[in-house]
Design an enzyme around this catalytic site. Structure first.
Site, mmCIF file in Angstrom:
data_model
loop_
_atom_site.group_PDB
_atom_site.id
_atom_site.type_symbol
_atom_site.label_atom_id
_atom_site.label_comp_id
_atom_site.label_asym_id
_atom_site.label_seq_id
_atom_site.Cartn_x
_atom_site.Cartn_y
_atom_site.Cartn_z
ATOM 1 N N ARG A 82 4.463 -6.598 2.486
ATOM 2 C CA ARG A 82 4.195 -5.889 3.738
ATOM 3 C C ARG A 82 4.548 -6.731 4.967
ATOM 4 N NH1 ARG A 82 1.337 -0.540 3.742
ATOM 5 N NH2 ARG A 82 0.972 -0.168 1.529
ATOM 6 N N ILE A 95 -10.102 -7.502 -3.953
ATOM 7 C CA ILE A 95 -10.291 -6.536 -2.875
ATOM 8 C C ILE A 95 -9.354 -5.392 -3.195
ATOM 9 C CG2 ILE A 95 -10.057 -6.062 -0.410
ATOM 10 C CD1 ILE A 95 -10.867 -8.949 0.121
ATOM 11 N N THR A 132 -5.790 -3.085 6.207
ATOM 12 C CA THR A 132 -4.569 -2.324 6.454
ATOM 13 C C THR A 132 -4.546 -1.003 5.690
ATOM 14 O OG1 THR A 132 -3.522 -3.772 4.814
ATOM 15 C CG2 THR A 132 -3.106 -4.258 7.124
ATOM 16 N N TYR A 139 6.191 -9.150 10.535
ATOM 17 C CA TYR A 139 7.396 -8.818 11.300
ATOM 18 C C TYR A 139 8.114 -10.038 11.877
ATOM 19 C CZ TYR A 139 10.726 -6.711 14.465
ATOM 20 O OH TYR A 139 11.898 -6.369 15.081
ATOM 21 N N LYS A 177 -7.238 -13.586 -0.103
ATOM 22 C CA LYS A 177 -6.829 -12.434 -0.891
ATOM 23 C C LYS A 177 -5.343 -12.624 -1.166
ATOM 24 C CE LYS A 177 -6.276 -7.387 -0.570
ATOM 25 N NZ LYS A 177 -6.442 -6.205 0.323
ATOM 26 N N TYR A 228 -5.063 -13.565 3.938
ATOM 27 C CA TYR A 228 -4.540 -12.425 3.195
ATOM 28 C C TYR A 228 -3.025 -12.548 3.131
ATOM 29 C CZ TYR A 228 -3.599 -7.491 1.999
ATOM 30 O OH TYR A 228 -3.167 -6.333 1.402
#
Length: 291
Positions: free
Chosen positions: A140, A206, A46, A109, A164, A135
């Protein structure tokens, strides 16, 4: 997953003024981070502004990254979406032979339940020809993947090989590290917390910051992984102000400002991301002169 211990870097996508991909700058960046000592690269994460890229551009970026990395380090490919079916379709169509693993962000979302998150990843893992790295980045996505869901996936779904973790919740991180399968890789997704999380048992990070601080960030992670925390703290302390500036407005606007100061990329984006403010850009320049 042994190959993915240490420092991975989530590559930015350089653009030109006309918003086309700057392939020369991307090649320069790939060489810069590999020569700086990162252990692997992540393409189409991203941080690479993937929501603004077309399907053809993503495919071209993947192929270009494989070509320019040229097997010097492993490559992880980001393939994630809030539509499970779309992720499965991409997994079936992408040329993933040279990929070491898939990094798939939790669905965003739609805010699914924990059972929805579990079923999403279970379906992806069944379709993926490569190991899947979870992840979790609730800041986010809008929904945290709990320790219980992570551990359920780690223990019950064979092709899920690591995660992650970027929740920033240290208690949750420690619960995962305590109860995970022995061979399940857990890496940090928070540059500013990476040292503390490695001390708790994570096996690397990461990183966004490693796009610019490839050498020093990799040295910090390496020192921490061999339990040389005195050396790791020196690197980390020198980087702290950089982390604060880099993430104070937006990612990847912050890291692109750093890379622009270094002459590696131009400071261009695709909307809705815009450059950092002139004031912050000036502060970053002053910090880098001092650094």
């Amino acid at each position: 997953m042994e190959q993915l211990k240490g420092t991975g870097v989530a590559l930015v996508t350089p653009f030109k003024a006309d918003e086309s991909i700057d392939w020369n700058a991307l090649e320069k960046l790939i060489n810069f981070v590999i020569e700086g000592g990162v252990n692997y690269v992540v393409s189409l994460g991203t941080t690479g502004e993937t929501p603004t890229l077309s399907a053809d551009e993503k495919l071209d970026l993947m192929k270009f990254t494989f070509e320019k990395v040229s097997k010097r380090v492993p490559v992880v490919i980001g393939i994630g979406d809030y539509c499970t079916r779309d992720v499965v379709n991409r997994l079936e169509k992408c040329p993933l032979d040279e990929a070491t693993a898939i990094l798939s962000v939790a669905p965003y979302y739609s805010k699914p339940t924990q059972e929805g998150i579990f079923q999403h990843y279970k379906t992806i893992a069944a379709a993926s020809p490569k190991p899947v790295i979870l992840y979790n980045v609730p800041g986010r996505t809008g929904r945290n993947m709990t320790a219980e869901t992570t551990l359920r996936l780690a223990h019950e779904v064979e092709n899920i090989a690591g995660m992650k973790e970027a929740s920033g919740d240290m208690m949750q991180c420690m619960q995962i590290l305590r109860d995970k399968p022995k061979d399940f890789l857990v890496v940090s997704g928070d540059d500013g917390l990476a040292l503390a999380q490695i001390a708790c048992g994570m096996e690397g990070v990461i990183s966004v910051a490693a796009n610019y601080f490839a050498a020093d960030f990799s040295s910090m992670v390496h020192a921490a992984l061999i339990n040389d925390y005195a050396a790791a703290r020196v690197f980390n302390n020198n980087l702290l102000e950089g982390f604060e500036l880099m993430f104070s407005e937006n990612n990847p606007a912050g890291i692109k400002a750093f890379l622009h100061h270094a002459g590696i990329i131009e400071n261009y984006f695709r909307l809705p991301v815009v450059p950092v403010t002139a004031e912050l850009h000036k502060k970053i320049g002053a910090y880098l002169k001092k650094y």
